[in-house]
Design a protein around this motif. Structure first.
Motif, short mmCIF file in Angstrom:
data_model
loop_
_atom_site.label_atom_id
_atom_site.label_comp_id
_atom_site.label_asym_id
_atom_site.label_seq_id
_atom_site.Cartn_x
_atom_site.Cartn_y
_atom_site.Cartn_z
N GLU A 17 0.78 -1.29 -0.14
CA GLU A 17 0.04 -0.08 -0.05
C GLU A 17 0.80 1.34 0.01
OE1 GLU A 17 0.61 -1.01 4.43
OE2 GLU A 17 0.41 -2.01 2.68
N LEU A 18 2.25 1.19 0.42
CA LEU A 18 3.11 2.20 0.32
C LEU A 18 4.00 2.37 -1.08
CD1 LEU A 18 4.46 2.32 4.02
CD2 LEU A 18 2.63 3.55 3.06
N GLN A 19 3.76 1.36 -1.82
CA GLN A 19 4.77 1.24 -3.09
C GLN A 19 4.49 2.72 -3.83
OE1 GLN A 19 6.97 -0.37 -4.05
NE2 GLN A 19 6.95 -2.14 -2.62
N HIS A 20 3.35 3.15 -3.82
CA HIS A 20 3.03 4.44 -4.82
C HIS A 20 3.85 5.66 -4.15
CE1 HIS A 20 0.38 4.97 -1.59
NE2 HIS A 20 0.11 6.30 -1.87
N ARG A 21 4.41 5.47 -2.88
CA ARG A 21 5.17 6.56 -2.52
C ARG A 21 6.47 6.82 -3.21
NH1 ARG A 21 1.05 8.88 0.81
NH2 ARG A 21 -0.02 7.23 1.91
N GLY A 53 8.74 8.81 3.22
CA GLY A 53 8.29 8.64 2.09
C GLY A 53 7.80 9.87 1.28
N ALA A 54 7.87 9.49 -0.15
CA ALA A 54 7.29 10.75 -1.05
C ALA A 54 5.85 10.83 -0.97
CB ALA A 54 7.87 10.45 -2.40
N VAL A 55 5.41 12.17 -0.97
CA VAL A 55 3.99 12.15 -1.02
C VAL A 55 3.55 13.47 -2.03
CG1 VAL A 55 3.45 11.44 1.24
CG2 VAL A 55 4.07 13.71 0.95
N GLN A 56 2.54 13.30 -2.58
CA GLN A 56 1.95 14.51 -3.34
C GLN A 56 0.43 14.83 -2.74
OE1 GLN A 56 1.46 13.09 -7.51
NE2 GLN A 56 3.65 12.94 -8.01
N LEU A 145 2.62 11.76 6.54
CA LEU A 145 4.00 11.37 5.88
C LEU A 145 4.09 9.88 6.19
CD1 LEU A 145 6.37 14.06 6.45
CD2 LEU A 145 5.85 13.22 4.13
N PRO A 146 4.60 8.93 5.17
CA PRO A 146 4.88 7.54 5.61
C PRO A 146 6.23 7.61 6.18
CG PRO A 146 5.04 7.87 3.15
CD PRO A 146 4.44 8.92 3.68
N MET A 147 6.39 6.99 7.53
CA MET A 147 7.36 7.00 8.20
C MET A 147 8.07 5.36 8.21
SD MET A 147 8.36 8.10 12.09
CE MET A 147 9.92 7.66 13.03
N LEU A 148 9.26 5.24 7.78
CA LEU A 148 9.75 3.93 7.30
C LEU A 148 10.99 3.50 8.04
CD1 LEU A 148 9.31 4.55 3.59
CD2 LEU A 148 7.88 3.12 5.14
N CYS A 149 10.79 2.72 9.27
CA CYS A 149 11.84 2.16 10.00
C CYS A 149 11.51 0.85 10.57
CB CYS A 149 12.35 2.87 10.95
SG CYS A 149 11.51 3.24 12.39
N ASP A 150 12.21 0.00 10.76
CA ASP A 150 11.91 -1.18 11.48
C ASP A 150 10.65 -1.06 12.59
OD1 ASP A 150 13.07 -3.23 9.65
OD2 ASP A 150 14.82 -3.60 11.14
#
Length: 196
Positions: A17-21, A53-56, A145-150
């Protein structure tokens, strides 16, 4: 010593679901992540890199709605993060009874504190101007924003909003310490029924 090095693209693969980011990381940082040899400037292992992650999105500018975007960012090595969450409990005192009646009503959002230091890696004797500008752009994003960490994955945190941001003053140093406070964000879905 055991270290858990994360490959951010592997994390994205677990969450389609976050791939589009289209998370944007510097090429050098990505090469280091792929090799599993991420380290800080002093050679210490980076246990948990943190990225956004990136967002628009759309925002209002001079009374008009305009399109804007944020390309994504990976925070500097050795940035540290802490997570805190509380239960929402309503306590009611009852006459003639010891203690209170406690009613559990849910959980609050996760509170996240991030602390780090910006350094100009190309020229350590100069102030990290570009890093400061990048973090300003991160704070200016007007949506979650998507936040990405373990740790975010383990706690079920996928999007956050930034509450506050601080650039700390340090005497006689070109390094720029920063801190920010965030909270987890959960999207709402509305279903519109026809014929009402």
């Amino acid at each position: 010593m055991v270290s858990f090095v994360i490959n951010t693209y592997e994390l994205l693969a677990k969450h389609p679901e976050l791939q589009h980011r289209k998370l944007t990381l510097p090429q050098q940082a990505q090469a280091m992540a792929d090799s599993g040899s991420i380290s800080a400037l002093l050679g210490t292992a980076i246990v948990m890199p943190i990225a956004f992650g990136a967002v628009q999105y759309q925002k209002r500018l001079n009374g008009e709605v305009v399109n804007d975007s944020f390309p994504g960012i990976e925070l500097p090595p050795a940035t540290v993060v802490s997570f805190e969450r509380a239960k929402r409990i309503i306590s009611t005192e009852i006459a003639g009874r010891d203690g209170e009646v406690n009613e559990f009503t849910g959980f609050s959002s996760w509170k996240i504190n991030i602390r780090g230091v910006l350094v100009n890696e190309e020229n350590p004797n100069e102030i990290p101007e570009q890093g400061i500008r990048d973090l300003r752009d991160l704070f200016d994003v007007a949506v979650a924003l998507p936040m990405l960490c373990d740790m975010c994955e383990w706690l079920g945190i996928y999007e956050v909003v930034i509450d506050s941001f601080t650039f700390h003053d340090v005497e006689a140093s070109v390094a720029q310490p920063f801190s920010m406070t965030l909270r987890s964000d959960y999207p709402f879905e509305f279903k519109i029924k026809k014929g009402l």
